[in-house]
Design a protein around this motif. Structure first.
Motif, mmCIF file in Angstrom:
data_model
loop_
_atom_site.group_PDB
_atom_site.id
_atom_site.type_symbol
_atom_site.label_atom_id
_atom_site.label_comp_id
_atom_site.label_asym_id
_atom_site.label_seq_id
_atom_site.Cartn_x
_atom_site.Cartn_y
_atom_site.Cartn_z
ATOM 1 N N LEU A 20 -6.321 -6.286 -5.722
ATOM 2 C CA LEU A 20 -5.948 -5.353 -4.541
ATOM 3 C C LEU A 20 -6.655 -5.971 -3.315
ATOM 4 O O LEU A 20 -5.974 -6.123 -2.086
ATOM 5 C CB LEU A 20 -6.324 -3.922 -4.709
ATOM 6 N N ASP A 21 -7.914 -6.597 -3.574
ATOM 7 C CA ASP A 21 -8.614 -7.239 -2.366
ATOM 8 C C ASP A 21 -7.929 -8.473 -1.810
ATOM 9 O O ASP A 21 -7.822 -8.783 -0.555
ATOM 10 C CB ASP A 21 -10.024 -7.328 -2.373
ATOM 11 N N ASP A 31 -1.441 -0.271 2.047
ATOM 12 C CA ASP A 31 -0.689 0.488 1.199
ATOM 13 C C ASP A 31 -0.736 0.348 -0.134
ATOM 14 O O ASP A 31 -0.447 1.432 -0.763
ATOM 15 C CB ASP A 31 0.848 -0.103 1.714
ATOM 16 N N ALA A 32 -1.165 -0.871 -0.851
ATOM 17 C CA ALA A 32 -1.350 -1.037 -2.153
ATOM 18 C C ALA A 32 -2.285 0.029 -2.777
ATOM 19 O O ALA A 32 -2.420 0.520 -3.785
ATOM 20 C CB ALA A 32 -1.529 -2.535 -2.881
ATOM 21 N N GLY A 76 3.795 1.929 -12.504
ATOM 22 C CA GLY A 76 3.222 0.879 -12.208
ATOM 23 C C GLY A 76 3.822 0.367 -10.702
ATOM 24 O O GLY A 76 4.913 0.634 -10.276
ATOM 25 N N PHE A 77 3.200 -0.651 -9.997
ATOM 26 C CA PHE A 77 3.692 -1.245 -9.006
ATOM 27 C C PHE A 77 3.201 -2.501 -8.853
ATOM 28 O O PHE A 77 2.252 -3.099 -9.418
ATOM 29 C CB PHE A 77 3.447 -0.348 -7.726
ATOM 30 N N ALA A 78 4.033 -3.444 -7.997
ATOM 31 C CA ALA A 78 3.622 -4.681 -7.785
ATOM 32 C C ALA A 78 3.881 -5.075 -6.387
ATOM 33 O O ALA A 78 4.919 -4.832 -5.880
ATOM 34 C CB ALA A 78 4.547 -5.762 -8.499
ATOM 35 N N PRO A 79 2.672 -5.674 -5.586
ATOM 36 C CA PRO A 79 2.653 -5.730 -4.153
ATOM 37 C C PRO A 79 3.105 -7.226 -3.875
ATOM 38 O O PRO A 79 2.386 -8.136 -4.055
ATOM 39 C CB PRO A 79 1.144 -5.843 -3.860
ATOM 40 N N ARG A 80 4.412 -7.181 -3.805
ATOM 41 C CA ARG A 80 5.255 -8.552 -3.538
ATOM 42 C C ARG A 80 5.077 -8.962 -2.157
ATOM 43 O O ARG A 80 4.718 -8.058 -1.163
ATOM 44 C CB ARG A 80 6.554 -8.674 -4.080
ATOM 45 N N LYS A 116 9.139 -1.379 1.954
ATOM 46 C CA LYS A 116 8.628 -2.521 2.992
ATOM 47 C C LYS A 116 6.926 -2.025 3.532
ATOM 48 O O LYS A 116 6.184 -2.850 3.490
ATOM 49 C CB LYS A 116 9.206 -2.726 4.260
ATOM 50 N N ALA A 117 7.198 -0.666 3.406
ATOM 51 C CA ALA A 117 5.726 -0.025 3.853
ATOM 52 C C ALA A 117 5.665 1.131 3.500
ATOM 53 O O ALA A 117 6.861 1.975 3.372
ATOM 54 C CB ALA A 117 5.441 -0.262 5.300
#
Length: 144
Positions: A20-21, A31-32, A76-80, A116-117
């Motif tokens: 995350l960092d 946001d993540a 789950g999520f992916a910060p693309r 997007k956010a």
């Protein structure tokens, strides 16, 4: 005979905090972190980095009619680069159309929600979508 393909969606030993960092830019990182807290609360599970850059919570076992089976995160999520990708159950957009109307800015596909956010997104509605996904995955869990 072809070698059996190993699954790429598997839990790793990677540090969630380090993952995350490392997210850029900073607003996507923030946001993540918020999404991570929301999913931890919704699932009651701690986050784990899954292969492919996904932050997953809990797990369930699935089996398709084709015989293919495996494990995947309950939520789950992916910060693309372009979006936060939230993984939900296949077909959620059709089943949850009225809920999605209240969500705020998003795009949906077969089993993914693209944000997007988090600004402008109704967090309670997002939580409802995640809760529904967790319930459906737990109900369908086909662990031996």
């Amino acid at each position: 005979m072809a070698a059996k393909k190993e699954p790429t969606l598997v839990p790793t030993k990677g540090s969630v905090a380090e993952f995350l960092d490392a997210i850029e830019p900073e607003p996507r990182r923030a946001d993540a972190a918020r999404l991570c807290d929301l999913m931890r609360e919704a699932t009651g599970a701690e986050p784990v980095v899954w292969g492919g850059g996904i932050v997953g919570f809990g797990s369930y076992h699935y089996r398709y009619a084709s015989g293919h089976q495996g494990d995947a995160p309950l939520a789950g999520f992916a910060p693309r680069k372009q979006h936060l990708v939230v993984y939900l159950t296949p077909g959620f957009a059709e089943r949850q159309a009225s809920t999605l109307e209240r969500l705020g800015p998003h795009r949906a596909s077969k089993g993914c929600l693209y944000l997007k956010a988090l600004a402008g997104v109704d967090h309670e509605v997002l939580r409802q979508l995640i809760d529904c996904t967790v319930r459906e995955h737990r109900a369908a869990d086909e662990r031996p």
